[in-house]
Design a protein around this motif. Structure first.
Motif, mmCIF file in Angstrom:
data_model
loop_
_atom_site.group_PDB
_atom_site.id
_atom_site.type_symbol
_atom_site.label_atom_id
_atom_site.label_comp_id
_atom_site.label_asym_id
_atom_site.label_seq_id
_atom_site.Cartn_x
_atom_site.Cartn_y
_atom_site.Cartn_z
ATOM 1 N N GLY A 33 0.915 -1.258 0.181
ATOM 2 C CA GLY A 33 0.143 0.212 0.166
ATOM 3 C C GLY A 33 0.799 1.344 0.018
ATOM 4 O O GLY A 33 0.391 2.278 -0.506
ATOM 5 N N ARG A 34 1.901 1.464 0.818
ATOM 6 C CA ARG A 34 2.768 2.412 0.982
ATOM 7 C C ARG A 34 3.559 2.658 -0.472
ATOM 8 O O ARG A 34 3.865 3.686 -0.700
ATOM 9 C CB ARG A 34 3.666 2.337 1.809
ATOM 10 N N SER A 35 3.846 1.627 -1.130
ATOM 11 C CA SER A 35 4.588 1.783 -2.567
ATOM 12 C C SER A 35 3.567 1.882 -3.728
ATOM 13 O O SER A 35 4.022 2.283 -4.665
ATOM 14 C CB SER A 35 5.208 0.511 -2.808
ATOM 15 N N GLY A 36 2.128 2.323 -3.314
ATOM 16 C CA GLY A 36 1.370 2.262 -4.330
ATOM 17 C C GLY A 36 0.963 1.266 -5.365
ATOM 18 O O GLY A 36 0.361 1.547 -6.389
ATOM 19 N N LYS A 37 1.470 0.097 -5.019
ATOM 20 C CA LYS A 37 0.993 -1.117 -5.963
ATOM 21 C C LYS A 37 -0.452 -1.626 -5.301
ATOM 22 O O LYS A 37 -0.938 -1.306 -4.385
ATOM 23 C CB LYS A 37 2.267 -1.837 -5.834
ATOM 24 N N MET A 38 -0.655 -2.740 -5.933
ATOM 25 C CA MET A 38 -1.490 -3.452 -5.806
ATOM 26 C C MET A 38 -1.815 -4.145 -4.368
ATOM 27 O O MET A 38 -0.896 -4.485 -3.808
ATOM 28 C CB MET A 38 -1.827 -4.662 -6.764
ATOM 29 N N ARG A 39 -2.952 -3.978 -3.462
ATOM 30 C CA ARG A 39 -2.984 -4.480 -2.213
ATOM 31 C C ARG A 39 -3.119 -6.032 -2.236
ATOM 32 O O ARG A 39 -3.570 -6.783 -3.445
ATOM 33 C CB ARG A 39 -4.115 -3.957 -1.577
ATOM 34 N N LEU A 40 -2.966 -6.440 -1.154
ATOM 35 C CA LEU A 40 -3.041 -8.157 -1.006
ATOM 36 C C LEU A 40 -4.074 -8.253 0.454
ATOM 37 O O LEU A 40 -3.593 -8.542 1.548
ATOM 38 C CB LEU A 40 -1.734 -8.741 -0.858
ATOM 39 N N PRO A 41 -5.293 -8.153 0.283
ATOM 40 C CA PRO A 41 -6.203 -8.063 1.337
ATOM 41 C C PRO A 41 -6.023 -9.263 2.329
ATOM 42 O O PRO A 41 -6.048 -10.159 1.811
ATOM 43 C CB PRO A 41 -7.461 -7.947 0.736
ATOM 44 N N PRO A 42 -5.610 -9.097 3.637
ATOM 45 C CA PRO A 42 -5.306 -10.295 4.493
ATOM 46 C C PRO A 42 -6.295 -11.038 4.596
ATOM 47 O O PRO A 42 -6.380 -12.579 4.574
ATOM 48 C CB PRO A 42 -4.895 -9.585 5.753
ATOM 49 N N LEU A 43 -7.524 -10.737 4.811
ATOM 50 C CA LEU A 43 -8.848 -11.570 5.034
ATOM 51 C C LEU A 43 -8.970 -12.383 3.621
ATOM 52 O O LEU A 43 -9.542 -13.764 3.782
ATOM 53 C CB LEU A 43 -10.027 -10.678 4.955
ATOM 54 N N ALA A 44 -8.841 -11.954 2.354
ATOM 55 C CA ALA A 44 -8.868 -12.954 1.479
ATOM 56 C C ALA A 44 -7.859 -13.750 1.055
ATOM 57 O O ALA A 44 -8.052 -14.891 0.915
ATOM 58 C CB ALA A 44 -8.812 -11.825 -0.025
ATOM 59 N N VAL A 45 -6.435 -13.463 1.627
ATOM 60 C CA VAL A 45 -5.486 -14.709 1.788
ATOM 61 C C VAL A 45 -6.179 -15.657 2.805
ATOM 62 O O VAL A 45 -5.934 -16.801 2.354
ATOM 63 C CB VAL A 45 -4.272 -13.976 2.395
#
Length: 675
Positions: free
Chosen positions: A531-543
């Motif tokens: 998120g801080r790098s401005g890239k695609m997120r990886l939602p923890p709940l979805a993982v």
């Protein structure tokens, strides 16, 4: 003057709108119940309900955008309430219920749902009008309503939207029918040995999963794929290496996944849920302070604008308190003859306090999550996990770990029953503020929408137990006694009931939960860095969901997310990007609705085929081909499946190209700030 103003007021809360909302409710509630039991996810019904409503009400004289808004409000509330299937089937799985008692189930849904509406009323100014939360689905529904209101171009777009919704449903339902006829395979998969261990691969040829993937988006799809890789390339092989291969590869892989890996997934989901809640507590408190300040500023007696008229706070308080009496009766009658009646005042009274405190917190949290990422993407299941964990721990504090299995099972059932009421509060509050955002953007009267939300709760509550009983009696749920080959996995209910059994039975493997928690913490750190790098997120709940769900229910969701991603890239370059994106949403919704409604219809066919209780039961009443055709069906399935998916998206793009270009922005300029 007031009478003249009332006479000139546009139609809003009308009888025909309520009846149409009730009819659409039956359709989408049945579809959502099936989808929730099959894959553990439900879909937002606001946009498809708005499209169907406008396509029908345009033939009636005097229909208005506000009337259409009421229809989608009713339908979306009822469709959202269907998420109660994330809890209630657990009572079947633990053997406490043999079916779903109709009026008890209705009462659970209504009481929790009404509390969800009431708790969210004071939050409207804090989280809707007094915030810059994006409310993606609420804004999108408002755009649909505005485009379709009183314009020829809007009529054309509505007709196209309804057409692509129906087409997607026909493709999806048609493929599901071919699968039940055994002309194409329903699943493909194989478990295999790898050195001294084993793992597996599987997928379900389900267009519903493609539609879900499109709606949840590329970040959630990528996160679920990442979780699936952790599960099947790391965890299953690791734990299976200490198992007994001589018992059979299928038994080893299946037992390892169900008995160990899923609890690791539960730990990941739990940590991710707690993190999600912690992140939003600050903004919620700030929003509530802002609302109280605004309320004090209005205390001078000034007349409120029509768009600021909520249900009076006195009515909200009265209804909330009044609802506690039937809830107390439900808890008393449900626990009759069990250990809860050893300390009825303390336990039931404590449960009511728990419901109130947790319910208010959950209403604020779920409303905020819906405003932040949309009702479809909100991690409501994580809230359910925390709710059942809290309810179970409170019962352990009173009763300890019972030696008598019968008493333990009664406490497990009581914890699940309590969680079901809390879950009704959570699901409805998750949807309500989204609908109120739509209402704000189209100039609706809040109190009328809030009344419509209560109506939606009632209509959905009356339909849900009928669908649940039909599916339970015909398809069944994985893990329940007598479940057949068509059994629905009901993954959320299985997880929540497993947590209750583990905590109250004292045999939960906290080591597995701890491994999952550590994975969850690592994913949280990775997501924050992305998120801080401005890239695609990886939602923890979805993982966590990717780890917990079987691969057959996971693999095609990322595929659908990729398809949706490339479709939306194309949509942004089209002449009318917003319309093109909405058409994609409707096509994906059609894929979900078609297979879901066919699943409910197939349950009816099963009930008819087995009406005389044959032994063995007829599990394939529509089958035209025998086992000798299975190899051919395995090859036909993916070719036809992806061919139909390509065709539905090609047709959707073709309809978008033929639609008239956007001549002017369909919504007010300030809506751009919510994107």
């Amino acid at each position: 003057m007031a009478t003249d103003a009332a006479a000139r007021a546009p139609l809003e809360l009308t009888l025909r709108g309520v009846l149409l909302g009730a009819a659409i409710t039956l359709l989408f509630t049945a579809a959502n119940v099936y989808a929730g039991l099959k894959v553990g996810l439900t879909f937002a019904t606001s946009i498809p309900a708005a499209v169907v409503s406008m396509a029908i009400l345009r033939f009636f004289r005097g229909s208005t955008i506000l009337e259409n808004n009421i229809v989608q409000t009713i339908a979306s509330a009822a469709g959202t309430l269907a998420a109660i299937v994330f809890v209630l089937p657990g009572l079947i799985m633990v053997g406490w219920w043999s079916g779903f008692p109709y009026w008890t189930t209705v009462a659970v849904c209504i009481t929790g749902g009404v509390l969800g509406v009431m708790f969210s009323v004071p939050l409207r100014r804090a989280l809707v009008t007094g915030t810059d939360l994006p409310y993606p689905e609420g804004v999108a529904a408002a755009e649909v309503l505005k485009v379709g209101s009183n314009s020829r171009a809007g009529d054309i777009e509505n007709a196209s939207g309804l057409r692509v919704l129906v087409l997607g449903a026909l493709f999806s339902g048609g493929f599901a029918l071919l699968a039940k006829m055994k002309l194409v395979a329903e699943e493909a998969g194989k478990n295999f040995a790898v050195g001294g261990t084993a793992t597996g691969f599987s997928t379900s040829w389900s267009m519903l999963l493609i539609g879900v993937g499109h709606l949840v988006g590329i970040s959630v799809g990528a996160a679920m794929f990442f979780g699936m890789l952790i599960s099947w390339t790391v965890l299953v092989p690791y734990f299976a290496s200490s198992g007994d291969l001589s018992a059979g590869i299928d038994a080893l892989v299946g037992g390892t996944f169900r008995g160990q890996v899923r609890f690791i997934g539960a730990g990941t989901i739990g940590v991710a849920a707690i993190w999600s809640l912690l992140k939003i507590i600050g903004p919620i408190i700030a929003g509530l302070r802002s609302a109280l300040a605004a309320s004090r500023a209005r205390a001078g007696g000034a007349t409120l604008d029509i768009t600021e008229r909520d249900l009076p706070i006195g009515v909200v308080a009265l209804v909330s308190v009044a609802t506690l009496f039937p809830i107390a009766w439900l808890l008393w009658s449900f626990s009759a003859g069990g250990p809860v009646h050893d300390y009825p005042v303390a336990v039931i009274g404590g449960t009511l306090v728990y419901l109130l405190v947790v319910g208010v917190l959950i209403a604020a949290i779920c409303g905020y999550m819906a405003g932040l990422i949309g009702a479809s993407n909100s991690p409501v299941s994580g809230v359910g996990i925390l709710a059942v964990l809290g309810a179970s721990l409170l019962l352990v504090a009173v009763f300890g770990h019972e030696a008598d299995p019968t008493r333990t099972n009664a406490l497990i059932a009581y914890a699940l029953f309590t969680t079901a009421i809390i879950f009704s509060i959570a699901t409805i509050s998750n949807d309500n503020l989204q609908d109120l955002k739509t209402g704000q953007l189209v100039g609706a009267t809040p109190w009328k929408q809030q009344v419509a939300l209560v109506m939606g709760v009632v209509f959905g509550s009356l339909a849900i137990p009928l669908v649940l009983d039909l599916l339970k009696d015909t398809l069944g749920f994985v893990g329940m006694p007598g479940a057949g080959p068509n059994a629905l996995s009901a993954p959320q209910a299985a997880l929540i009931s497993s947590i209750a059994k583990g905590v109250l039975g004292g045999d939960i493997d906290w080591g597995l939960i701890g491994i999952g928690a550590a994975i969850g913490a690592g994913v949280i750190v990775l997501d924050e860095l992305l998120g801080r790098s401005g890239k695609m997120r990886l939602p923890p709940l979805a993982v966590g969901m990717g780890i917990y769900l079987p691969m057959a229910l996971t693999l095609l969701i990322p595929v659908g997310a990729v398809i949706g991603y490339f479709y939306n890239r194309w949509a942004k370059s089209s002449g009318n990007p917003e319309f093109a994106e909405r058409m994609g949403v409707l096509a994906a919704t059609g894929l979900i609705v078609g297979e879901s409604l066919f699943g409910v219809a197939f349950a009816g066919v099963l009930a008819w085929a087995n009406r005389n209780s044959p032994i063995p039961p007829n599990d394939a009443p529509l089958a035209l081909m025998g086992e000798s055709f299975e190899t051919v069906a395995l090859w036909i399935a993916p070719l036809l499946f992806f061919g139909l998916i390509a065709l539905i998206y090609a047709r959707t793009r073709s309809m978008v190209r033929r639609a008239p270009p956007a001549s002017e922005p369909p919504v007010d300029q300030d809506i751009a700030t919510y994107r």
